[in-house]
Design a protein around this motif. Structure first.
Motif, mmCIF file in Angstrom:
data_model
loop_
_atom_site.group_PDB
_atom_site.id
_atom_site.type_symbol
_atom_site.label_atom_id
_atom_site.label_comp_id
_atom_site.label_asym_id
_atom_site.label_seq_id
_atom_site.Cartn_x
_atom_site.Cartn_y
_atom_site.Cartn_z
ATOM 1 N N ALA A 96 0.833 -1.207 0.000
ATOM 2 C CA ALA A 96 0.000 0.000 0.000
ATOM 3 C C ALA A 96 0.871 1.262 0.000
ATOM 4 O O ALA A 96 0.601 2.220 -0.731
ATOM 5 N N LEU A 97 1.910 1.264 0.816
ATOM 6 C CA LEU A 97 2.789 2.440 0.891
ATOM 7 C C LEU A 97 3.580 2.617 -0.406
ATOM 8 O O LEU A 97 3.794 3.745 -0.852
ATOM 9 N N LEU A 98 3.989 1.501 -1.022
ATOM 10 C CA LEU A 98 4.690 1.598 -2.309
ATOM 11 C C LEU A 98 3.753 2.152 -3.386
ATOM 12 O O LEU A 98 4.159 2.983 -4.210
ATOM 13 N N SER A 99 2.505 1.723 -3.361
ATOM 14 C CA SER A 99 1.522 2.225 -4.330
ATOM 15 C C SER A 99 1.304 3.722 -4.166
ATOM 16 O O SER A 99 1.132 4.456 -5.143
ATOM 17 N N ALA A 100 1.288 4.183 -2.923
ATOM 18 C CA ALA A 100 1.077 5.611 -2.658
ATOM 19 C C ALA A 100 2.186 6.471 -3.260
ATOM 20 O O ALA A 100 1.953 7.628 -3.617
ATOM 21 N N ALA A 101 3.374 5.893 -3.376
ATOM 22 C CA ALA A 101 4.511 6.657 -3.904
ATOM 23 C C ALA A 101 4.827 6.312 -5.355
ATOM 24 O O ALA A 101 5.853 6.754 -5.886
ATOM 25 N N ALA A 102 3.959 5.559 -6.020
ATOM 26 C CA ALA A 102 4.245 5.051 -7.367
ATOM 27 C C ALA A 102 4.442 6.185 -8.377
ATOM 28 O O ALA A 102 3.570 7.038 -8.519
ATOM 29 N N PRO A 103 5.571 6.180 -9.118
ATOM 30 C CA PRO A 103 5.787 7.203 -10.142
ATOM 31 C C PRO A 103 5.185 6.817 -11.496
ATOM 32 O O PRO A 103 5.080 7.650 -12.392
ATOM 33 N N GLY A 104 4.822 5.551 -11.638
ATOM 34 C CA GLY A 104 4.279 5.077 -12.909
ATOM 35 C C GLY A 104 3.441 3.835 -12.712
ATOM 36 O O GLY A 104 3.346 3.282 -11.611
ATOM 37 N N LEU A 105 2.824 3.354 -13.805
ATOM 38 C CA LEU A 105 1.929 2.205 -13.725
ATOM 39 C C LEU A 105 2.654 0.943 -13.270
ATOM 40 O O LEU A 105 2.104 0.137 -12.517
ATOM 41 N N GLY A 106 3.901 0.767 -13.691
ATOM 42 C CA GLY A 106 4.652 -0.433 -13.321
ATOM 43 C C GLY A 106 4.823 -0.565 -11.820
ATOM 44 O O GLY A 106 4.623 -1.646 -11.253
ATOM 45 N N VAL A 107 5.197 0.528 -11.157
ATOM 46 C CA VAL A 107 5.378 0.495 -9.701
ATOM 47 C C VAL A 107 4.035 0.331 -9.007
ATOM 48 O O VAL A 107 3.924 -0.363 -7.983
ATOM 49 N N LEU A 108 2.989 0.935 -9.570
ATOM 50 C CA LEU A 108 1.654 0.757 -8.996
ATOM 51 C C LEU A 108 1.237 -0.707 -9.044
ATOM 52 O O LEU A 108 0.675 -1.247 -8.076
ATOM 53 N N ALA A 174 -3.448 9.124 -1.321
ATOM 54 C CA ALA A 174 -3.829 9.076 0.097
ATOM 55 C C ALA A 174 -4.731 7.884 0.399
ATOM 56 O O ALA A 174 -4.780 7.415 1.537
ATOM 57 N N ALA A 175 -5.443 7.378 -0.615
ATOM 58 C CA ALA A 175 -6.294 6.209 -0.395
ATOM 59 C C ALA A 175 -5.456 4.986 -0.042
ATOM 60 O O ALA A 175 -5.890 4.126 0.741
ATOM 61 N N PHE A 176 -4.256 4.900 -0.578
ATOM 62 C CA PHE A 176 -3.372 3.786 -0.239
ATOM 63 C C PHE A 176 -2.769 3.977 1.157
ATOM 64 O O PHE A 176 -2.540 3.005 1.880
ATOM 65 N N VAL A 177 -2.504 5.225 1.532
ATOM 66 C CA VAL A 177 -2.044 5.485 2.898
ATOM 67 C C VAL A 177 -3.139 5.096 3.887
ATOM 68 O O VAL A 177 -2.863 4.525 4.953
ATOM 69 N N PHE A 178 -4.389 5.386 3.544
ATOM 70 C CA PHE A 178 -5.527 4.992 4.374
ATOM 71 C C PHE A 178 -5.527 3.482 4.603
ATOM 72 O O PHE A 178 -5.763 2.996 5.721
ATOM 73 N N GLN A 179 -5.251 2.707 3.563
ATOM 74 C CA GLN A 179 -5.201 1.251 3.703
ATOM 75 C C GLN A 179 -4.117 0.827 4.698
ATOM 76 O O GLN A 179 -4.338 -0.050 5.538
ATOM 77 N N ALA A 180 -2.946 1.466 4.601
ATOM 78 C CA ALA A 180 -1.851 1.125 5.514
ATOM 79 C C ALA A 180 -2.220 1.456 6.959
ATOM 80 O O ALA A 180 -1.873 0.709 7.890
#
Length: 465
Positions: A96-108, A174-180
């Motif tokens: 979830a935290l990695l998704s929140a900081a994703a710079p592109g679709l691959g990291v997401l 922020a929705a991914f931070v909410f999950q964390a």
């Protein structure tokens, strides 16, 4: 066995605390599968991708869960339910935290689809095993599963609203931070969670079987995703997936005959009641996630609703799910489980028909409320008895295996729903794609209704531990 009896006799406060952690875990995993539906435009714009790219991310998340649920269910026996539960929460939070900081679709995709998918596969089987073991009579188990399924249904149905509010107020990240943050709350609630059964490190684990089952499911879903513009590739992937899954089942049967322990005992499929219950679970989640993605994508891309407007419409489905799920214990005392599942499918299919008819006749957002409410009521009514029927069909020593299979089948339904409906919708967003996708879901719903109608009249979920 003594530990199981002690857990069953634990004071009510202890049960409530454990159930709160388990239900919240189901909530956040279901939330993750649907909240991205209202972020399609924002994510596409921010990460320079397309609607189809976001659909792939959502589908891969659901697919990873489905592919790994059976192996992870088996791991609970070897390493313990609590250890797998907490380990899954940690992996999920990292994703979830990695998704929140994703710079592109691959990291997401790496954070949301892969890591969150792996974490979910680890933590969900213990949710259903622990619920089955801790609540042993029909009524209390139905009530407990009602709470778990209510939170799961609310996570799926309210995900668009919560995700929409967070996206519009702050950002989709922020929705991914909410999950964390929610995962952190679950870890705190789980500190006093006791495993009713001790882990057995001597249990074997079929690594080759895990690879074959996962590969087969991945190929099948990827084949559905390829249907948009590569029919030959779709046929190839579906054929390969079917062959790999056939190889998996033949190998498992050979291992059983040789006295060895396969990843998934073939005897699980010899229980007719459980088989029918698994079909109903698969179709229920297929309808829920498929309709959620279809309606949300259509409203945003074609009707140009923002995230909050789209999410607000889904409160009707959330309300329906909440009402019927929370009354699961009372319904179980008064009605046969088969009747509840059949009526649930009838309401859900009626809801889809209403969504198609009113969506075509009116431009207002209110046109989608009656259909979503009917779907929520129907799916909330049927989800709990479907799970109870399957889990209660097997003794406690097989709960790890059947929980993994049950969750895999349900999440495979979610993957199919998003892949099938999403593929049809994306192929014709402005040319009747919405009606075609929803009609397809209604037809599949009839398959679930037929399976529910064939359940034994007397099934009551009382054959469990």
């Amino acid at each position: 066995m003594a530990e199981t009896e002690a857990a069953a006799q634990a004071p009510p406060a202890s049960h409530r605390r454990v159930l709160a952690a388990l239900a919240l875990a189901q909530f956040i995993c279901s939330f993750a599968g649907s909240n991205m539906n209202v972020m399609i435009n924002d994510i596409s714009r921010d990460l320079h991708t397309t609607v189809q790219g976001v659909q792939v991310a959502i589908t891969v998340f659901l697919l990873v869960m489905a592919a790994l649920m059976i192996p992870c269910g088996k791991l609970t026996e070897r390493y313990g339910r609590k250890r797998c539960f907490l380990g899954g929460l940690i992996v999920y939070a990292a994703g979830a935290l990695l998704s929140a900081a994703a710079p592109g679709l691959g990291v997401l995709i790496l954070g949301n689809s892969i890591l969150e998918g792996i974490g979910t596969a680890l933590l969900i089987p213990p949710v259903y095993i622990l619920t089955t073991l801790l609540f042993q009579d029909v009524t209390s188990r139905a009530r407990a599963f009602g709470v778990v399924m209510a939170l799961g249904g609310i996570g799926a149905a309210a995900g668009p609203l919560i995700g929409g509010l967070i996206t519009e107020a702050i950002s989709w990240r922020a929705a991914f931070v909410f999950q964390a943050v929610v995962v952190g709350m679950i870890v705190l609630l789980s500190r006093r969670l006791d495993d009713p059964l001790p882990p057995d490190p001597t249990r074997s684990f079929d690594v080759i079987g895990a690879i074959l089952s996962s590969a087969g499911l991945v190929l099948v879903v990827m084949g559905i995703l390829a249907a948009d513009n590569h029919l030959w590739l779709m046929a190839l992937l579906l054929g390969l997936g079917a062959l790999v899954l056939l190889w998996f089942f033949l190998r498992s049967r050979a291992m059983e005959r040789a006295g060895r322990e396969p990843l998934l005992p073939i005897e699980l499929f010899r229980n007719r009641t459980s088989n029918l219950g698994l079909v109903t679970q698969n179709v229920q989640w297929l309808l829920l996630m498929g309709s959620s993605f279809t309606v949300a994508a259509y409203l945003q891309v074609v009707r140009h609703y923002n995230a909050i407007q789209t999410g607000a419409i889904f409160t009707a489905a959330t309300a329906g799910l909440l009402v019927t799920s929370l009354f699961a214990g009372r319904f179980t005392r008064r009605h046969p489980q088969r009747r509840l599942i059949v009526v649930g499918f009838a309401l859900a299919i009626a809801g889809i028909v209403v969504l198609i008819a009113l969506g075509a006749a009116y431009k207002t957002a209110w046109a989608y409320v009656p259909g979503l409410l009917l779907m929520g009521l129907g799916l909330g009514l049927g989800l709990t008895p479907s799970v109870n029927v399957v889990q209660s069909s097997f003794p406690e020593e097989q709960q790890g295996e059947i929980s993994g299979l049950s969750r895999s089948v349900s999440n495979l339904g979610s993957s199919f729903g998003t892949a099938i409906a999403g593929t049809i919708l994306v192929a014709g967003l402005s040319r009747g794609g919405y009606a075609a996708a929803m009609t397809t879901l209604a037809v599949i719903g009839l398959v679930g209704l037929a399976a529910a109608a064939r359940l034994p009249r007397a099934v009551a979920g009382s054959a469990g531990p």
